[in-house]
Motif scaffolding. Structure first.
Motif, PDB file in Angstrom:
ATOM      1  N   LYS A   1       0.851  -1.091  -0.177  1.00  9.23           N
ATOM      2  CA  LYS A   1       0.066   0.096  -0.009  1.00  9.23           C
ATOM      3  C   LYS A   1       0.854   1.137  -0.077  1.00  9.23           C
ATOM      4  O   LYS A   1       0.280   2.411  -0.432  1.00  9.23           O
ATOM      5  CB  LYS A   1      -0.727  -0.048   1.230  1.00  9.23           C
ATOM      6  N   ILE A   2       1.987   1.084   0.495  1.00 17.41           N
ATOM      7  CA  ILE A   2       2.975   2.342   0.532  1.00 17.41           C
ATOM      8  C   ILE A   2       3.237   2.898  -0.990  1.00 17.41           C
ATOM      9  O   ILE A   2       3.069   4.037  -1.168  1.00 17.41           O
ATOM     10  CB  ILE A   2       4.240   1.917   1.296  1.00 17.41           C
ATOM     11  N   GLY A   3       3.549   1.998  -1.857  1.00 17.39           N
ATOM     12  CA  GLY A   3       3.632   2.149  -3.196  1.00 17.39           C
ATOM     13  C   GLY A   3       2.554   2.677  -3.954  1.00 17.39           C
ATOM     14  O   GLY A   3       2.390   3.738  -4.643  1.00 17.39           O
ATOM     15  N   GLU A   4       1.190   2.111  -3.603  1.00 14.82           N
ATOM     16  CA  GLU A   4       0.190   2.628  -3.911  1.00 14.82           C
ATOM     17  C   GLU A   4      -0.299   3.825  -3.483  1.00 14.82           C
ATOM     18  O   GLU A   4      -0.702   4.895  -4.471  1.00 14.82           O
ATOM     19  CB  GLU A   4      -0.875   1.642  -3.564  1.00 14.82           C
ATOM     20  N   ILE A   5       0.153   4.231  -2.526  1.00 20.82           N
ATOM     21  CA  ILE A   5      -0.111   5.980  -1.864  1.00 20.82           C
ATOM     22  C   ILE A   5       0.700   6.762  -2.672  1.00 20.82           C
ATOM     23  O   ILE A   5       0.298   7.747  -2.761  1.00 20.82           O
ATOM     24  CB  ILE A   5       0.206   5.750  -0.131  1.00 20.82           C
ATOM     25  N   VAL A   6       1.906   6.178  -2.854  1.00 18.11           N
ATOM     26  CA  VAL A   6       3.051   7.120  -3.267  1.00 18.11           C
ATOM     27  C   VAL A   6       2.447   7.493  -4.811  1.00 18.11           C
ATOM     28  O   VAL A   6       2.399   8.676  -5.398  1.00 18.11           O
ATOM     29  CB  VAL A   6       4.555   6.589  -3.466  1.00 18.11           C
ATOM     30  N   TYR A   7       2.066   6.337  -5.663  1.00 17.28           N
ATOM     31  CA  TYR A   7       1.588   6.270  -7.154  1.00 17.28           C
ATOM     32  C   TYR A   7       0.376   7.384  -7.044  1.00 17.28           C
ATOM     33  O   TYR A   7       0.326   8.267  -7.977  1.00 17.28           O
ATOM     34  CB  TYR A   7       1.465   5.005  -7.504  1.00 17.28           C
ATOM     35  N   GLU A   8      -0.468   7.226  -6.092  1.00 21.36           N
ATOM     36  CA  GLU A   8      -1.828   8.156  -6.126  1.00 21.36           C
ATOM     37  C   GLU A   8      -1.425   9.268  -5.958  1.00 21.36           C
ATOM     38  O   GLU A   8      -2.212  10.032  -6.625  1.00 21.36           O
ATOM     39  CB  GLU A   8      -2.753   7.207  -5.210  1.00 21.36           C
ATOM     40  N   GLY A   9      -0.768   9.524  -4.808  1.00 14.53           N
ATOM     41  CA  GLY A   9      -0.313  10.934  -4.550  1.00 14.53           C
ATOM     42  C   GLY A   9       0.123  11.522  -6.013  1.00 14.53           C
ATOM     43  O   GLY A   9      -0.042  12.820  -6.281  1.00 14.53           O
ATOM     44  N   LEU A  10       1.302  10.948  -6.657  1.00 11.26           N
ATOM     45  CA  LEU A  10       1.854  11.603  -7.873  1.00 11.26           C
ATOM     46  C   LEU A  10       0.912  11.620  -9.178  1.00 11.26           C
ATOM     47  O   LEU A  10       1.020  12.604  -9.744  1.00 11.26           O
ATOM     48  CB  LEU A  10       3.081  10.617  -8.085  1.00 11.26           C
ATOM     49  N   GLU A  11      -0.125  10.811  -9.089  1.00 12.46           N
ATOM     50  CA  GLU A  11      -1.237  10.770 -10.053  1.00 12.46           C
ATOM     51  C   GLU A  11      -1.910  11.912  -9.847  1.00 12.46           C
ATOM     52  O   GLU A  11      -2.514  12.563 -10.992  1.00 12.46           O
ATOM     53  CB  GLU A  11      -1.878   9.600  -9.931  1.00 12.46           C
ATOM     54  N   ASN A  12      -1.741  12.670  -8.713  1.00  8.52           N
ATOM     55  CA  ASN A  12      -2.693  13.936  -8.666  1.00  8.52           C
ATOM     56  C   ASN A  12      -2.133  14.816  -9.370  1.00  8.52           C
ATOM     57  O   ASN A  12      -2.566  16.170  -9.639  1.00  8.52           O
ATOM     58  CB  ASN A  12      -3.022  14.365  -7.148  1.00  8.52           C
ATOM     59  N   TYR A  13      -0.912  15.104  -9.826  1.00 10.97           N
ATOM     60  CA  TYR A  13      -0.034  15.925 -10.505  1.00 10.97           C
ATOM     61  C   TYR A  13      -0.407  15.969 -11.896  1.00 10.97           C
ATOM     62  O   TYR A  13      -0.140  14.774 -12.715  1.00 10.97           O
ATOM     63  CB  TYR A  13       1.466  16.033 -10.311  1.00 10.97           C
ATOM     64  N   SER A  14      -0.537  16.988 -12.660  1.00  8.49           N
ATOM     65  CA  SER A  14      -0.819  17.029 -14.003  1.00  8.49           C
ATOM     66  C   SER A  14       0.575  17.003 -14.662  1.00  8.49           C
ATOM     67  O   SER A  14       1.495  17.458 -13.956  1.00  8.49           O
ATOM     68  CB  SER A  14      -1.620  18.093 -14.712  1.00  8.49           C
ATOM     69  N   ASN A  15       0.495  17.010 -16.063  1.00  8.85           N
ATOM     70  CA  ASN A  15       1.966  17.138 -16.602  1.00  8.85           C
ATOM     71  C   ASN A  15       2.560  18.662 -16.351  1.00  8.85           C
ATOM     72  O   ASN A  15       3.751  18.811 -16.131  1.00  8.85           O
ATOM     73  CB  ASN A  15       1.803  17.121 -18.106  1.00  8.85           C
ATOM     74  N   GLU A  16       1.780  19.692 -16.273  1.00  9.92           N
ATOM     75  CA  GLU A  16       2.250  20.948 -16.153  1.00  9.92           C
ATOM     76  C   GLU A  16       2.706  20.984 -14.641  1.00  9.92           C
ATOM     77  O   GLU A  16       3.552  21.855 -14.347  1.00  9.92           O
ATOM     78  CB  GLU A  16       1.169  21.910 -16.253  1.00  9.92           C
ATOM     79  N   MET A  17       1.940  20.610 -13.589  1.00  5.25           N
ATOM     80  CA  MET A  17       2.409  20.607 -12.132  1.00  5.25           C
ATOM     81  C   MET A  17       3.648  19.829 -11.894  1.00  5.25           C
ATOM     82  O   MET A  17       4.255  20.201 -11.038  1.00  5.25           O
ATOM     83  CB  MET A  17       0.935  19.943 -11.359  1.00  5.25           C
ATOM     84  N   LEU A  18       3.676  18.596 -12.702  1.00  6.24           N
ATOM     85  CA  LEU A  18       5.049  17.957 -12.541  1.00  6.24           C
ATOM     86  C   LEU A  18       6.240  18.714 -12.947  1.00  6.24           C
ATOM     87  O   LEU A  18       7.208  18.738 -12.405  1.00  6.24           O
ATOM     88  CB  LEU A  18       4.837  16.501 -13.363  1.00  6.24           C
ATOM     89  N   VAL A  19       6.091  19.383 -14.124  1.00  5.55           N
ATOM     90  CA  VAL A  19       7.072  20.259 -14.572  1.00  5.55           C
ATOM     91  C   VAL A  19       7.398  21.429 -13.429  1.00  5.55           C
ATOM     92  O   VAL A  19       8.650  21.504 -13.208  1.00  5.55           O
ATOM     93  CB  VAL A  19       6.628  20.872 -15.941  1.00  5.55           C
ATOM     94  N   GLU A  20       6.358  21.929 -13.033  1.00  5.78           N
ATOM     95  CA  GLU A  20       6.534  23.068 -11.989  1.00  5.78           C
ATOM     96  C   GLU A  20       7.068  22.334 -10.753  1.00  5.78           C
ATOM     97  O   GLU A  20       7.978  23.221 -10.177  1.00  5.78           O
ATOM     98  CB  GLU A  20       5.033  23.650 -11.650  1.00  5.78           C
ATOM     99  N   LEU A  21       6.710  21.200 -10.382  1.00  6.89           N
ATOM    100  CA  LEU A  21       7.574  20.552  -9.095  1.00  6.89           C
ATOM    101  C   LEU A  21       8.890  20.523  -9.305  1.00  6.89           C
ATOM    102  O   LEU A  21       9.628  20.890  -8.281  1.00  6.89           O
ATOM    103  CB  LEU A  21       6.612  19.069  -8.909  1.00  6.89           C
ATOM    104  N   ILE A  22       9.412  19.895 -10.395  1.00  2.00           N
ATOM    105  CA  ILE A  22      10.830  19.632 -10.745  1.00  2.00           C
ATOM    106  C   ILE A  22      11.505  21.059 -10.750  1.00  2.00           C
ATOM    107  O   ILE A  22      12.599  20.974 -10.471  1.00  2.00           O
ATOM    108  CB  ILE A  22      10.988  18.875 -11.919  1.00  2.00           C
ATOM    109  N   GLU A  23      10.669  22.071 -11.658  1.00  2.55           N
ATOM    110  CA  GLU A  23      11.457  23.447 -11.820  1.00  2.55           C
ATOM    111  C   GLU A  23      11.731  23.945 -10.436  1.00  2.55           C
ATOM    112  O   GLU A  23      12.722  24.734 -10.295  1.00  2.55           O
ATOM    113  CB  GLU A  23      10.862  24.175 -12.863  1.00  2.55           C
ATOM    114  N   SER A  24      10.599  24.019  -9.611  1.00  2.00           N
ATOM    115  CA  SER A  24      10.552  24.587  -8.325  1.00  2.00           C
ATOM    116  C   SER A  24      11.864  23.856  -7.441  1.00  2.00           C
ATOM    117  O   SER A  24      12.324  24.716  -6.762  1.00  2.00           O
ATOM    118  CB  SER A  24       9.478  24.433  -7.516  1.00  2.00           C
TER     119      SER A  24
END
Length: 412
Positions: A357-380
């Motif tokens: 479930k740890i991996g599932e929680i991590v994956y579900e949390g990451l899935e909340n980020y759109s491509n744009e938000m993912l780019v913003e996360l890494i750039e920030s």
């Protein structure tokens, strides 16, 4: 999906920008230097600056394209076999799966967590939390919970009472299940030491009761009446009455005989056998007593549970027990060890069954980020370092261009 306007990542990105401007300034200075030095490239210094600025401009532009290709399409160039753009958005799934695997199998692997749980002292934080707990608030919550449980139990007991009586009315249930079970239970009671002791106590009390003064007076009066009635029916029997003992003495003698009889071991054995026979033959006793017993127990239990004082008293007892338990936990290493083992016994099986479930929680949390938000996360988080690549490209390119120019002039 995460709200873009409220994202702390976007706010951080907006607050950042110094390094990005420096990279653009470095690129602009390279272009300006090239245009300024190009007309004088025939001279030594003009050639040196032209070579350095042109290499700096090429290096800066190449690194600008490379950094931007990580997140988007620079100059609108689509991804292909030659140019790889939008690298992070296109590999979103692979990145998420890699992060999930890293967290689940490396950072928080089953072995790491299990070792941590098995070596962790759970009693310390448990004691600290308990010591900082507001006792009055906790007791109020505990009392309310117990009162709620009382209400639920009330309904459950009523329902159980109805169902048990309904089952007992069914002939097959009564004759095939309940009566044989009740017979066996009563027989086991009578054959046990406690049952024999109960019969002994009953007969002992009866023996004492038979010798009471009230019984003596009643028996004397009854004997007097009986003798008078016997004589009154035949006057010739009056002479027989002269030889009879005094009714009081006769009553006392009867009392003693009955009392001695009740105390004999043989009498105890006979009473036990008689009770066993009654249980076996008189099934109406069992089926008749059971509803009354259930009714009495149900009424008594509901009355006891329905008092607010019982919930308050029970909450006080629980609170006191918890206080004593926590105190003994601090003072007794053995109890602390048992407490830790108990908590570990709860956590380790849960960890064994739910670790994925740890991996599932991590994956579900990451899935909340759109491509744009993912780019913003890494750039920030890594944007400054990425922009430094552009600056380094311009600086290193410019130096390399100058070195190449000087080497070429020396060789010539």
């Amino acid at each position: 999906m995460i709200n873009k306007d409220q994202s702390p990542i976007l706010k951080e990105k907006r607050a950042r920008g110094g390094t990005y401007r420096k990279a653009n300034i470095a690129l602009g200075l390279s272009a300006l230097g090239l245009f300024a030095a190009y007309p004088f490239q025939g001279t030594t210094w003009g050639g040196l600056l032209t070579s350095g600025c042109s290499a700096a401009l090429v290096g800066g532009l190449a690194d600008w394209f490379a950094v931007n290709a990580l997140f988007r399409r620079p100059l609108g160039v689509p991804a292909g076999k030659v140019f790889r753009t939008e690298i992070i958005p296109r590999n979103r799934e692979r990145i998420f799966q890699a992060l999930r695997s890293m967290v689940e199998n490396e950072l928080l692997s089953h072995e790491v967590l299990k070792t941590k749980v098995e070596t962790y002292d759970f009693s310390a934080p448990a004691t600290a939390i308990w010591n900082t707990l507001d006792r009055d608030s906790f007791q109020s919550i505990l009392t309310q919970c117990l009162q709620q449980i009382q209400e639920n139990l009330d309904d459950s007991i009523k329902e159980l009472h109805k169902e048990s009586l309904a089952l007992l009315k069914q002939k097959s249930i009564r004759e095939e299940h309940f009566i044989p079970l009740a017979e066996k239970a009563f027989r086991n009671i009578l054959e046990s030491q406690e049952g024999k002791r109960a019969v002994t106590i009953l007969l002992d009390n009866l023996s004492y009761w038979v010798q009471e003064t009230e019984i003596h007076l009643w028996l004397t009066h009854w004997l007097e009446k009986s003798i008078d009635r016997y004589i009154s029916k035949n006057p010739s029997r009056k002479i027989f009455g002269l030889f009879l003992p005094d009714p009081s003495k006769l009553a006392h003698s009867l009392q003693k005989q009955v009392a001695d009889y009740l105390l004999e071991d043989q009498t105890h054995a006979e009473v036990l056998e008689w009770l066993k026979l009654q249980v076996k033959e008189d099934t109406w006793v069992i089926s008749g007593v059971y509803p009354k017993l259930i009714e009495s127990l149900t009424t008594g239990l509901m009355q006891k549970l329905h008092t607010p004082e019982s919930a308050l008293s029970l909450s006080e007892q629980l609170l006191q027990s918890l206080d004593e338990g926590v105190l003994s936990l601090n003072e007794n290493p053995e109890k602390r060890h048992r407490f830790n083992r108990y908590v570990q016994g709860l956590v380790v099986p849960f960890l064994d069954n739910k670790h994925e479930k740890i991996g599932e929680i991590v994956y579900e949390g990451l899935e909340n980020y759109s491509n744009e938000m993912l780019v913003e996360l890494i750039e920030s988080k890594a944007g400054d370092d990425l922009q430094m690549i552009r600056i380094n490209g311009s600086v290193v390119g410019g130096l390399a261009g100058m070195v190449i120019y000087l080497v070429s002039q020396f060789l010539v």
